[in-house]
Design a protein around this motif. Structure first.
Motif, PDB file in Angstrom:
ATOM      1  N   GLY A  25      23.844  30.627  31.571  1.00 40.31           N
ATOM      2  CA  GLY A  25      23.365  31.085  30.273  1.00 40.31           C
ATOM      3  C   GLY A  25      24.544  31.368  29.348  1.00 40.31           C
ATOM      4  N   ARG A  26      24.284  31.282  28.058  1.00 42.45           N
ATOM      5  CA  ARG A  26      25.323  31.542  27.065  1.00 42.45           C
ATOM      6  C   ARG A  26      25.889  32.949  27.219  1.00 42.45           C
ATOM      7  N   SER A  27      25.033  33.921  27.460  1.00 45.44           N
ATOM      8  CA  SER A  27      25.472  35.306  27.628  1.00 45.44           C
ATOM      9  C   SER A  27      26.404  35.455  28.824  1.00 45.44           C
ATOM     10  N   THR A  28      26.122  34.734  29.887  1.00 40.01           N
ATOM     11  CA  THR A  28      26.957  34.784  31.079  1.00 40.01           C
ATOM     12  C   THR A  28      28.358  34.283  30.772  1.00 40.01           C
ATOM     13  N   VAL A  29      28.465  33.213  29.993  1.00 37.15           N
ATOM     14  CA  VAL A  29      29.773  32.668  29.628  1.00 37.15           C
ATOM     15  C   VAL A  29      30.546  33.696  28.803  1.00 37.15           C
ATOM     16  N   TYR A  30      29.889  34.334  27.844  1.00 36.68           N
ATOM     17  CA  TYR A  30      30.557  35.364  27.045  1.00 36.68           C
ATOM     18  C   TYR A  30      30.986  36.547  27.926  1.00 36.68           C
ATOM     19  N   GLU A  31      30.176  36.922  28.901  1.00 37.44           N
ATOM     20  CA  GLU A  31      30.540  38.004  29.819  1.00 37.44           C
ATOM     21  C   GLU A  31      31.746  37.624  30.669  1.00 37.44           C
ATOM     22  N   LEU A  32      31.780  36.387  31.156  1.00 36.84           N
ATOM     23  CA  LEU A  32      32.918  35.908  31.941  1.00 36.84           C
ATOM     24  C   LEU A  32      34.192  35.895  31.102  1.00 36.84           C
ATOM     25  N   MET A  33      34.073  35.515  29.846  1.00 37.29           N
ATOM     26  CA  MET A  33      35.221  35.513  28.951  1.00 37.29           C
ATOM     27  C   MET A  33      35.711  36.943  28.710  1.00 37.29           C
ATOM     28  N   ALA A  34      34.785  37.862  28.468  1.00 44.08           N
ATOM     29  CA  ALA A  34      35.148  39.257  28.197  1.00 44.08           C
ATOM     30  C   ALA A  34      35.795  39.913  29.414  1.00 44.08           C
ATOM     31  N   ALA A  35      35.352  39.518  30.605  1.00 38.92           N
ATOM     32  CA  ALA A  35      35.892  40.087  31.841  1.00 38.92           C
ATOM     33  C   ALA A  35      37.219  39.442  32.244  1.00 38.92           C
ATOM     34  N   GLY A  36      37.616  38.391  31.542  1.00 39.95           N
ATOM     35  CA  GLY A  36      38.860  37.707  31.869  1.00 39.95           C
ATOM     36  C   GLY A  36      38.737  36.722  33.015  1.00 39.95           C
ATOM     37  N   GLU A  37      37.511  36.448  33.443  1.00 39.08           N
ATOM     38  CA  GLU A  37      37.291  35.510  34.542  1.00 39.08           C
ATOM     39  C   GLU A  37      37.311  34.061  34.074  1.00 39.08           C
ATOM     40  N   LEU A  38      37.034  33.849  32.808  1.00 36.99           N
ATOM     41  CA  LEU A  38      37.035  32.510  32.221  1.00 36.99           C
ATOM     42  C   LEU A  38      37.977  32.556  31.022  1.00 36.99           C
ATOM     43  N   GLU A  55      37.460  23.780  34.744  1.00 42.56           N
ATOM     44  CA  GLU A  55      37.646  23.220  36.083  1.00 42.56           C
ATOM     45  C   GLU A  55      38.279  24.245  37.025  1.00 42.56           C
ATOM     46  N   ALA A  56      39.253  25.014  36.533  1.00 40.75           N
ATOM     47  CA  ALA A  56      39.900  26.039  37.357  1.00 40.75           C
ATOM     48  C   ALA A  56      38.894  27.123  37.740  1.00 40.75           C
ATOM     49  N   PHE A  57      38.033  27.503  36.804  1.00 37.70           N
ATOM     50  CA  PHE A  57      37.010  28.508  37.091  1.00 37.70           C
ATOM     51  C   PHE A  57      36.098  28.032  38.215  1.00 37.70           C
ATOM     52  N   VAL A  58      35.632  26.791  38.112  1.00 36.47           N
ATOM     53  CA  VAL A  58      34.724  26.244  39.130  1.00 36.47           C
ATOM     54  C   VAL A  58      35.450  26.127  40.480  1.00 36.47           C
ATOM     55  N   ASP A  59      36.704  25.695  40.451  1.00 34.49           N
ATOM     56  CA  ASP A  59      37.471  25.562  41.695  1.00 34.49           C
ATOM     57  C   ASP A  59      37.670  26.891  42.406  1.00 34.49           C
ATOM     58  N   ASN A  60      37.683  27.984  41.647  1.00 34.99           N
ATOM     59  CA  ASN A  60      37.904  29.310  42.233  1.00 34.99           C
ATOM     60  C   ASN A  60      36.627  30.023  42.637  1.00 34.99           C
ATOM     61  N   LEU A  61      35.474  29.415  42.405  1.00 38.00           N
ATOM     62  CA  LEU A  61      34.217  30.038  42.825  1.00 38.00           C
ATOM     63  C   LEU A  61      34.138  30.038  44.345  1.00 38.00           C
ATOM     64  N   GLU A  62      33.706  31.137  44.901  1.00 31.48           N
ATOM     65  CA  GLU A  62      33.561  31.260  46.339  1.00 31.48           C
ATOM     66  C   GLU A  62      32.176  30.800  46.772  1.00 31.48           C
ATOM     67  N   PRO A  63      32.111  29.895  47.752  1.00 31.14           N
ATOM     68  CA  PRO A  63      30.793  29.484  48.265  1.00 31.14           C
ATOM     69  C   PRO A  63      30.106  30.662  48.956  1.00 31.14           C
ATOM     70  N   GLN A  64      28.816  30.716  48.835  1.00 32.56           N
ATOM     71  CA  GLN A  64      28.029  31.782  49.450  1.00 32.56           C
ATOM     72  C   GLN A  64      27.331  31.287  50.689  1.00 32.56           C
ATOM     73  N   SER A  65      27.377  32.099  51.716  1.00 29.16           N
ATOM     74  CA  SER A  65      26.629  31.785  52.935  1.00 29.16           C
ATOM     75  C   SER A  65      25.243  32.387  52.824  1.00 29.16           C
ATOM     76  N   VAL A  66      24.275  31.710  53.404  1.00 29.89           N
ATOM     77  CA  VAL A  66      22.890  32.199  53.342  1.00 29.89           C
ATOM     78  C   VAL A  66      22.591  33.035  54.550  1.00 29.89           C
TER      79      VAL A  66
END
Length: 66
Positions: A25-38, A55-66
């Motif tokens: 969501g657009r809000s999520t992107v703005y939150e990631l930017m504000a938090a310094g994650e993106l 691309e760096a943001f996606v590469d640093n995402l941690e996979p989740q186990s179910v």
């Protein structure tokens, strides 16, 4: 013989375009930017996200186990 150029990859994305690419969501992107994650660049009142930062943001995402 055609002299058409190959389409150029987009270098900068608006937060809305980045949200579409990330399927967030657009809000999520703005939150990631504000938090310094993106990372983003700011020119005047405009914020743009570089393709390599997306691309760096996606590469640093941690996979989740179910």
């Amino acid at each position: 013989m055609s002299t058409a150029l190959a389409p150029t990859a987009q270098l900068l994305y608006t937060p809305e375009e980045a949200a579409t690419v990330l399927r967030f969501g657009r809000s999520t992107v703005y939150e990631l930017m504000a938090a310094g994650e993106l990372k983003f660049v700011k020119r005047g009142r405009s914020r743009r996200i570089r393709r390599r930062d997306l691309e760096a943001f996606v590469d640093n995402l941690e996979p989740q186990s179910v």
